[in-house]
Motif scaffolding. Structure first.
Motif, PDB file in Angstrom:
ATOM      1  N   UNK A  55       0.829  -1.212   0.000  1.00  0.00           N
ATOM      2  CA  UNK A  55       0.000   0.000   0.000  1.00  0.00           C
ATOM      3  C   UNK A  55       0.861   1.259   0.000  1.00  0.00           C
ATOM      4  N   UNK A  56       2.181   1.100  -0.167  1.00  0.00           N
ATOM      5  CA  UNK A  56       3.091   2.239  -0.124  1.00  0.00           C
ATOM      6  C   UNK A  56       3.754   2.501  -1.486  1.00  0.00           C
ATOM      7  N   UNK A  57       3.117   2.030  -2.551  1.00  0.00           N
ATOM      8  CA  UNK A  57       3.624   2.266  -3.907  1.00  0.00           C
ATOM      9  C   UNK A  57       2.658   3.182  -4.647  1.00  0.00           C
ATOM     10  N   UNK A  58       3.063   3.783  -5.761  1.00  0.00           N
ATOM     11  CA  UNK A  58       2.168   4.688  -6.488  1.00  0.00           C
ATOM     12  C   UNK A  58       1.015   3.983  -7.189  1.00  0.00           C
ATOM     13  N   UNK A  59       1.057   2.656  -7.277  1.00  0.00           N
ATOM     14  CA  UNK A  59       0.014   1.914  -7.978  1.00  0.00           C
ATOM     15  C   UNK A  59      -0.733   1.010  -7.007  1.00  0.00           C
ATOM     16  N   UNK A  60      -2.058   1.058  -7.077  1.00  0.00           N
ATOM     17  CA  UNK A  60      -2.912   0.168  -6.282  1.00  0.00           C
ATOM     18  C   UNK A  60      -3.710  -0.672  -7.260  1.00  0.00           C
ATOM     19  N   UNK A  61      -3.601  -1.997  -7.130  1.00  0.00           N
ATOM     20  CA  UNK A  61      -4.314  -2.908  -8.016  1.00  0.00           C
ATOM     21  C   UNK A  61      -5.173  -3.836  -7.160  1.00  0.00           C
ATOM     22  N   UNK A  62      -6.459  -3.886  -7.472  1.00  0.00           N
ATOM     23  CA  UNK A  62      -7.394  -4.754  -6.752  1.00  0.00           C
ATOM     24  C   UNK A  62      -7.846  -5.876  -7.671  1.00  0.00           C
ATOM     25  N   UNK A  63      -7.899  -7.083  -7.135  1.00  0.00           N
ATOM     26  CA  UNK A  63      -8.303  -8.267  -7.897  1.00  0.00           C
ATOM     27  C   UNK A  63      -9.785  -8.184  -8.239  1.00  0.00           C
ATOM     28  N   UNK A  64     -10.215  -8.922  -9.271  1.00  0.00           N
ATOM     29  CA  UNK A  64     -11.652  -9.007  -9.549  1.00  0.00           C
ATOM     30  C   UNK A  64     -12.391  -9.493  -8.301  1.00  0.00           C
ATOM     31  N   UNK A  65     -13.553  -8.939  -8.062  1.00  0.00           N
ATOM     32  CA  UNK A  65     -14.429  -9.289  -6.940  1.00  0.00           C
ATOM     33  C   UNK A  65     -13.864  -8.884  -5.571  1.00  0.00           C
ATOM     34  N   UNK A  66     -12.851  -8.013  -5.539  1.00  0.00           N
ATOM     35  CA  UNK A  66     -12.320  -7.539  -4.256  1.00  0.00           C
ATOM     36  C   UNK A  66     -13.317  -6.605  -3.580  1.00  0.00           C
ATOM     37  N   UNK A  67     -14.124  -5.913  -4.388  1.00  0.00           N
ATOM     38  CA  UNK A  67     -15.112  -4.975  -3.850  1.00  0.00           C
ATOM     39  C   UNK A  67     -16.514  -5.539  -4.050  1.00  0.00           C
ATOM     40  N   UNK A  68     -17.349  -5.480  -3.038  1.00  0.00           N
ATOM     41  CA  UNK A  68     -18.721  -5.957  -3.181  1.00  0.00           C
ATOM     42  C   UNK A  68     -19.506  -5.112  -4.181  1.00  0.00           C
ATOM     43  N   UNK A  69     -20.475  -5.731  -4.879  1.00  0.00           N
ATOM     44  CA  UNK A  69     -21.295  -4.972  -5.824  1.00  0.00           C
ATOM     45  C   UNK A  69     -22.213  -3.986  -5.104  1.00  0.00           C
ATOM     46  N   UNK A  70     -22.581  -2.933  -5.823  1.00  0.00           N
ATOM     47  CA  UNK A  70     -23.544  -1.967  -5.302  1.00  0.00           C
ATOM     48  C   UNK A  70     -22.986  -1.030  -4.257  1.00  0.00           C
ATOM     49  N   UNK A  71     -21.673  -0.855  -4.192  1.00  0.00           N
ATOM     50  CA  UNK A  71     -21.074   0.020  -3.187  1.00  0.00           C
ATOM     51  C   UNK A  71     -20.413   1.231  -3.819  1.00  0.00           C
ATOM     52  N   UNK A  72     -20.082   2.174  -2.982  1.00  0.00           N
ATOM     53  CA  UNK A  72     -19.369   3.391  -3.399  1.00  0.00           C
ATOM     54  C   UNK A  72     -18.108   3.454  -2.540  1.00  0.00           C
ATOM     55  N   UNK A  73     -16.955   3.593  -3.191  1.00  0.00           N
ATOM     56  CA  UNK A  73     -15.681   3.489  -2.492  1.00  0.00           C
ATOM     57  C   UNK A  73     -14.765   4.649  -2.867  1.00  0.00           C
ATOM     58  N   UNK A  74     -14.111   5.205  -1.862  1.00  0.00           N
ATOM     59  CA  UNK A  74     -13.141   6.273  -2.063  1.00  0.00           C
ATOM     60  C   UNK A  74     -11.756   5.719  -1.763  1.00  0.00           C
ATOM     61  N   UNK A  75     -10.814   5.991  -2.662  1.00  0.00           N
ATOM     62  CA  UNK A  75      -9.430   5.590  -2.461  1.00  0.00           C
ATOM     63  C   UNK A  75      -8.581   6.847  -2.433  1.00  0.00           C
ATOM     64  N   UNK A  76      -7.700   6.949  -1.430  1.00  0.00           N
ATOM     65  CA  UNK A  76      -6.887   8.144  -1.215  1.00  0.00           C
ATOM     66  C   UNK A  76      -5.413   7.734  -1.175  1.00  0.00           C
TER      67      UNK A  76
END
Length: 142
Positions: free
Chosen positions: A77-98
Motif C-alpha cells: 500500500x506504499x507504492x504509487x500503484x494500487x491494483x485490486x483483484x476481480x471481486x475484491x469490492x462488493x457490488x452496489x457500493x461506493x468506495x473512495x481511495x486516497x
C-alpha cells in the motif's frame, strides 16, 4: 468553543494525482468482477531542505488491510500503484481511495508536509426486479 490548530511548514507540499483504469475520473461505475488499477503521479517541488517522500493508500469507506488475502494485487500500500483483484469490492457500493504523500526532512526533525488525491468509484449491482416480454408471444424460429 471550537478550536483549530494550523501548523505551517517551509517544506514543499507533494503534488499527487490519480488515474484510474481507462482514465477514470471523478465518480465512475465499474464492474466489480473486473480488476481495478489506480496509478498515481507524485511530484515534490524543489526545496532547500532535503526531504524523503513516503506514500500510503487508504480508504475512508473500506479497510484495505482487512480485504481478503489476494484482493490487493499491488506489492504494498506504499507504492504509487494500487491494483485490486476481480471481486475484491462488493457490488452496489461506493468506495473512495486516497493516496497520501508525506514529505519529511531527512533529519527526521521538524514538521511534515502532506499532499493527497482521491478517486471515487461505484461498483455496479446485479439487476433487481423488473419484467421481460416479447412480441409476438408465439412464433416459429427462423
Amino acid at each position: 468553543a471550537a478550536r483549530q490548530r494550523i501548523e505551517t511548514t517551509d517544506l514543499p507540499i507533494p503534488d499527487v494525482s490519480i488515474q484510474g483504469a481507462a482514465g477514470l475520473a471523478s465518480t465512475q461505475r465499474v464492474n466489480p468482477g473486473s480488476k481495478l488499477s489506480f496509478s498515481a503521479t507524485v511530484t515534490t517541488p524543489p526545496s532547500d531542505t532535503a526531504t524523503t517522500t513516503t506514500l500510503m493508500w487508504h480508504s475512508p469507506s473500506l479497510n484495505l488491510s482487512s480485504l481478503e488475502q489476494g484482493a490487493i494485487l499491488s506489492s504494498s500500500l506504499t507504492t504509487p500503484t494500487l491494483v485490486l483483484a476481480p471481486h475484491a469490492l462488493p457490488p452496489g457500493g461506493r468506495y473512495t481511495f486516497v493516496l497520501t504523500a508525506t514529505s519529511t526532512p531527512t533529519t527526521g526533525a521538524g514538521p511534515k508536509a502532506e499532499g493527497y488525491a482521491s478517486i471515487v468509484i461505484a461498483t455496479n449491482s446485479a439487476p433487481a426486479l423488473g419484467s421481460c416480454w416479447s412480441s409476438p408471444e408465439k412464433g416459429t424460429a427462423l
